[in-house]
Scaffold this motif. Structure first.
Motif, PDB file in Angstrom:
ATOM      1  N   THR A   1      52.113  47.945  46.788  1.00 55.36           N
ATOM      2  CA  THR A   1      51.183  48.653  47.675  1.00 55.36           C
ATOM      3  C   THR A   1      49.723  48.431  47.279  1.00 55.36           C
ATOM      4  O   THR A   1      48.821  49.023  47.867  1.00 55.36           O
ATOM      5  CB  THR A   1      51.469  50.162  47.652  1.00 55.36           C
ATOM      6  OG1 THR A   1      51.326  50.654  46.316  1.00 55.36           O
ATOM      7  CG2 THR A   1      52.872  50.452  48.167  1.00 55.36           C
ATOM      8  N   VAL A   2      49.498  47.579  46.277  1.00 58.53           N
ATOM      9  CA  VAL A   2      48.142  47.307  45.808  1.00 58.53           C
ATOM     10  C   VAL A   2      47.843  45.827  45.972  1.00 58.53           C
ATOM     11  O   VAL A   2      48.706  44.975  45.753  1.00 58.53           O
ATOM     12  CB  VAL A   2      47.984  47.708  44.322  1.00 58.53           C
ATOM     13  CG1 VAL A   2      46.568  47.426  43.831  1.00 58.53           C
ATOM     14  CG2 VAL A   2      48.324  49.171  44.130  1.00 58.53           C
ATOM     15  N   ALA A   3      46.621  45.515  46.373  1.00 61.39           N
ATOM     16  CA  ALA A   3      46.202  44.125  46.504  1.00 61.39           C
ATOM     17  C   ALA A   3      44.960  43.894  45.671  1.00 61.39           C
ATOM     18  O   ALA A   3      44.055  44.743  45.631  1.00 61.39           O
ATOM     19  CB  ALA A   3      45.926  43.773  47.963  1.00 61.39           C
ATOM     20  N   SER A   4      44.909  42.750  45.010  1.00 57.80           N
ATOM     21  CA  SER A   4      43.738  42.372  44.230  1.00 57.80           C
ATOM     22  C   SER A   4      42.856  41.442  45.053  1.00 57.80           C
ATOM     23  O   SER A   4      43.322  40.453  45.625  1.00 57.80           O
ATOM     24  CB  SER A   4      44.167  41.658  42.944  1.00 57.80           C
ATOM     25  OG  SER A   4      43.055  41.036  42.335  1.00 57.80           O
ATOM     26  N   LEU A   5      41.569  41.765  45.095  1.00 58.28           N
ATOM     27  CA  LEU A   5      40.565  40.899  45.695  1.00 58.28           C
ATOM     28  C   LEU A   5      39.890  40.159  44.547  1.00 58.28           C
ATOM     29  O   LEU A   5      39.159  40.759  43.757  1.00 58.28           O
ATOM     30  CB  LEU A   5      39.541  41.722  46.482  1.00 58.28           C
ATOM     31  CG  LEU A   5      40.116  42.705  47.509  1.00 58.28           C
ATOM     32  CD1 LEU A   5      39.008  43.551  48.114  1.00 58.28           C
ATOM     33  CD2 LEU A   5      40.876  41.958  48.605  1.00 58.28           C
ATOM     34  N   ASN A   6      40.152  38.867  44.430  1.00 59.65           N
ATOM     35  CA  ASN A   6      39.675  38.129  43.265  1.00 59.65           C
ATOM     36  C   ASN A   6      39.158  36.746  43.649  1.00 59.65           C
ATOM     37  O   ASN A   6      39.312  36.304  44.781  1.00 59.65           O
ATOM     38  CB  ASN A   6      40.791  38.024  42.216  1.00 59.65           C
ATOM     39  CG  ASN A   6      42.023  37.291  42.742  1.00 59.65           C
ATOM     40  OD1 ASN A   6      42.061  36.065  42.788  1.00 59.65           O
ATOM     41  ND2 ASN A   6      43.043  38.058  43.160  1.00 59.65           N
ATOM     42  N   THR A   7      38.524  36.080  42.697  1.00 64.67           N
ATOM     43  CA  THR A   7      38.140  34.668  42.820  1.00 64.67           C
ATOM     44  C   THR A   7      37.124  34.428  43.932  1.00 64.67           C
ATOM     45  O   THR A   7      37.183  33.427  44.631  1.00 64.67           O
ATOM     46  CB  THR A   7      39.397  33.783  43.032  1.00 64.67           C
ATOM     47  OG1 THR A   7      40.486  34.286  42.246  1.00 64.67           O
ATOM     48  CG2 THR A   7      39.144  32.348  42.598  1.00 64.67           C
ATOM     49  N   GLY A   8      36.193  35.340  44.121  1.00 63.54           N
ATOM     50  CA  GLY A   8      35.177  35.152  45.144  1.00 63.54           C
ATOM     51  C   GLY A   8      34.029  34.283  44.644  1.00 63.54           C
ATOM     52  O   GLY A   8      33.483  34.521  43.571  1.00 63.54           O
ATOM     53  N   ALA A   9      33.658  33.267  45.435  1.00 63.01           N
ATOM     54  CA  ALA A   9      32.586  32.355  45.034  1.00 63.01           C
ATOM     55  C   ALA A   9      31.970  31.720  46.268  1.00 63.01           C
ATOM     56  O   ALA A   9      32.678  31.381  47.224  1.00 63.01           O
ATOM     57  CB  ALA A   9      33.134  31.273  44.103  1.00 63.01           C
ATOM     58  N   THR A  10      30.647  31.538  46.251  1.00 62.82           N
ATOM     59  CA  THR A  10      29.916  30.932  47.364  1.00 62.82           C
ATOM     60  C   THR A  10      29.011  29.841  46.826  1.00 62.82           C
ATOM     61  O   THR A  10      28.351  30.028  45.788  1.00 62.82           O
ATOM     62  CB  THR A  10      29.056  31.985  48.099  1.00 62.82           C
ATOM     63  OG1 THR A  10      29.894  33.055  48.534  1.00 62.82           O
ATOM     64  CG2 THR A  10      28.350  31.377  49.301  1.00 62.82           C
TER      65      THR A  10
ATOM     66  N   SER B   1      28.043  39.986  43.080  1.00 68.77           N
ATOM     67  CA  SER B   1      29.450  40.288  43.344  1.00 68.77           C
ATOM     68  C   SER B   1      29.686  41.795  43.340  1.00 68.77           C
ATOM     69  O   SER B   1      30.354  42.342  44.233  1.00 68.77           O
ATOM     70  CB  SER B   1      30.333  39.612  42.299  1.00 68.77           C
ATOM     71  OG  SER B   1      31.697  39.938  42.493  1.00 68.77           O
ATOM     72  N   LEU B   2      29.131  42.484  42.357  1.00 64.28           N
ATOM     73  CA  LEU B   2      29.271  43.937  42.301  1.00 64.28           C
ATOM     74  C   LEU B   2      28.583  44.591  43.495  1.00 64.28           C
ATOM     75  O   LEU B   2      29.134  45.521  44.113  1.00 64.28           O
ATOM     76  CB  LEU B   2      28.678  44.459  40.994  1.00 64.28           C
ATOM     77  CG  LEU B   2      28.687  45.971  40.795  1.00 64.28           C
ATOM     78  CD1 LEU B   2      30.098  46.531  40.834  1.00 64.28           C
ATOM     79  CD2 LEU B   2      27.999  46.336  39.472  1.00 64.28           C
ATOM     80  N   SER B   3      27.406  44.098  43.854  1.00 68.11           N
ATOM     81  CA  SER B   3      26.689  44.661  45.001  1.00 68.11           C
ATOM     82  C   SER B   3      27.498  44.525  46.281  1.00 68.11           C
ATOM     83  O   SER B   3      27.561  45.454  47.105  1.00 68.11           O
ATOM     84  CB  SER B   3      25.330  43.975  45.154  1.00 68.11           C
ATOM     85  OG  SER B   3      24.516  44.182  44.015  1.00 68.11           O
TER      86      SER B   3
ATOM     87  N   ALA C   1      34.712  30.787  49.008  1.00 66.26           N
ATOM     88  CA  ALA C   1      36.153  30.920  48.807  1.00 66.26           C
ATOM     89  C   ALA C   1      36.451  32.244  48.120  1.00 66.26           C
ATOM     90  O   ALA C   1      35.593  32.826  47.452  1.00 66.26           O
ATOM     91  CB  ALA C   1      36.679  29.754  47.968  1.00 66.26           C
ATOM     92  N   ALA C   2      37.664  32.717  48.319  1.00 66.28           N
ATOM     93  CA  ALA C   2      38.114  33.951  47.685  1.00 66.28           C
ATOM     94  C   ALA C   2      39.632  34.007  47.779  1.00 66.28           C
ATOM     95  O   ALA C   2      40.241  33.231  48.530  1.00 66.28           O
ATOM     96  CB  ALA C   2      37.485  35.173  48.359  1.00 66.28           C
ATOM     97  N   ASN C   3      40.231  34.911  47.037  1.00 67.85           N
ATOM     98  CA  ASN C   3      41.684  34.995  47.020  1.00 67.85           C
ATOM     99  C   ASN C   3      42.128  36.452  47.125  1.00 67.85           C
ATOM    100  O   ASN C   3      41.403  37.377  46.759  1.00 67.85           O
ATOM    101  CB  ASN C   3      42.230  34.377  45.733  1.00 67.85           C
ATOM    102  CG  ASN C   3      43.663  33.900  45.866  1.00 67.85           C
ATOM    103  OD1 ASN C   3      44.250  33.965  46.933  1.00 67.85           O
ATOM    104  ND2 ASN C   3      44.231  33.413  44.790  1.00 67.85           N
ATOM    105  N   LEU C   4      43.329  36.611  47.636  1.00 67.69           N
ATOM    106  CA  LEU C   4      43.995  37.908  47.736  1.00 67.69           C
ATOM    107  C   LEU C   4      45.347  37.783  47.059  1.00 67.69           C
ATOM    108  O   LEU C   4      46.065  36.799  47.275  1.00 67.69           O
ATOM    109  CB  LEU C   4      44.184  38.284  49.210  1.00 67.69           C
ATOM    110  CG  LEU C   4      45.104  39.473  49.520  1.00 67.69           C
ATOM    111  CD1 LEU C   4      44.436  40.779  49.117  1.00 67.69           C
ATOM    112  CD2 LEU C   4      45.466  39.487  51.015  1.00 67.69           C
TER     113      LEU C   4
END
Length: 277
Positions: free
Chosen positions: A197-206, A250-252, A189-192
């Motif tokens: 004009t800016v979007a945050s890519l957040n809440t990524g989890a597997t 996540s950083l990778s 799951a992940a969220n946008l």
């Protein structure tokens, strides 16, 4: 304001806004059960969860862009937490926005240094595609609860109260939850969050059983494409800085698709009582 300063401001304000909406959008009964209060102060946001079961959700951020960070502002933030009977909170301020007397402020307000996060950004049209053999796409409203469950389980957070909080927040049209499926099973799951004009890519989890299959790289790509369709020019994100000799997947993943580190930002921990007391 230089281009770097502009990007710093956009990154900090976008993160502050999506965190504010996560908590301010919680159902009334959840807010009462968790002792939640959210307010805006000094150009930033101050979020309190008195009964936070994780230690994550009480935080203050977004400062130093519209107004300078001053001793009076930080005192007001800490007074807010004291009034809410919040046991501890994290202050997140970009390093270039800290005042010269920050050490004195920390000593006076019982603030100590904690972990460090990396803030990243990229122009959308420079990102490289990530691929997976899993099915990736937006999460329909009837699956928001399942999406929240996957996020919380992956981060080791309890679903009671926090599940309805996340599921309720993404009803905001600026949020666009995404997921990856293995057949009918939601495994990542992940969220946008779209903010001008800016979007945050957040809440990524597997989920552990499906890590290493490219889910998060593909979710980064899918969300960036959605952000472009929404008119965004930039994407920003943040994740923990790994300790020396270790790595943060996540950083990778972010570096692999083309996000670039902007700066490292330390978490500053305020406590109602001195550490160890």
């Amino acid at each position: 304001m230089t281009a770097d300063q502009t990007m710093l401001a956009l990154a900090e304000q976008t993160e502050a806004e999506f965190m504010f909406q996560y908590e301010a959008g919680a159902p009334t009964d959840v807010r009462a059960a968790l002792g939640m209060t959210a307010t805006r102060m000094g150009g930033g946001v101050v979020l309190s969860m008195r009964h936070d079961p994780t230690g994550y959700w009480s935080k203050a951020l977004g400062f130093g862009v519209d107004e300078p960070v001053t001793a009076d502002l930080i005192a007001a933030v800490c007074d807010f937490y004291r009034a809410e009977a919040t046991p501890a909170a994290v202050l997140q301020i970009a390093p270039d926005l800290l005042p010269a007397d920050w050490d004195d402020i920390c000593a006076r307000e019982n603030i100590t240094g904690g972990s460090t996060w990396v803030k990243l950004a990229a122009e959308i049209d420079t990102l490289r595609p990530g691929r997976t053999d899993l099915r990736v796409g937006p999460v329909p409203p009837d699956l928001h609860g399942q999406w929240a469950s996957v996020v919380l389980r992956c981060f080791g957070m309890p679903e009671q109260h926090l599940g309805p909080m996340l599921a309720g927040a993404v009803r905001d049209p600026r949020f666009h939850p995404y997921a990856a499926w293995d057949g009918d099973e939601m495994v990542a799951a992940a969220n946008l969050f779209v903010h001008g004009t800016v979007a945050s890519l957040n809440t990524g989890a597997t989920v552990p059983s499906h890590r290493g299959r490219g889910a998060q790289s593909a979710l980064l790509t899918a969300r960036a494409a959605a952000a472009a369709r929404a008119g965004c020019l930039w994407v920003v994100s943040e994740t923990g800085r790994p300790d020396p000799g270790s790595s943060n997947p996540s950083l990778s993943n972010m570096l692999r698709v083309g996000l670039t580190p902007l700066y490292e930002r330390r978490n500053w921990v305020w406590r109602a009582e001195p550490a160890g007391s």
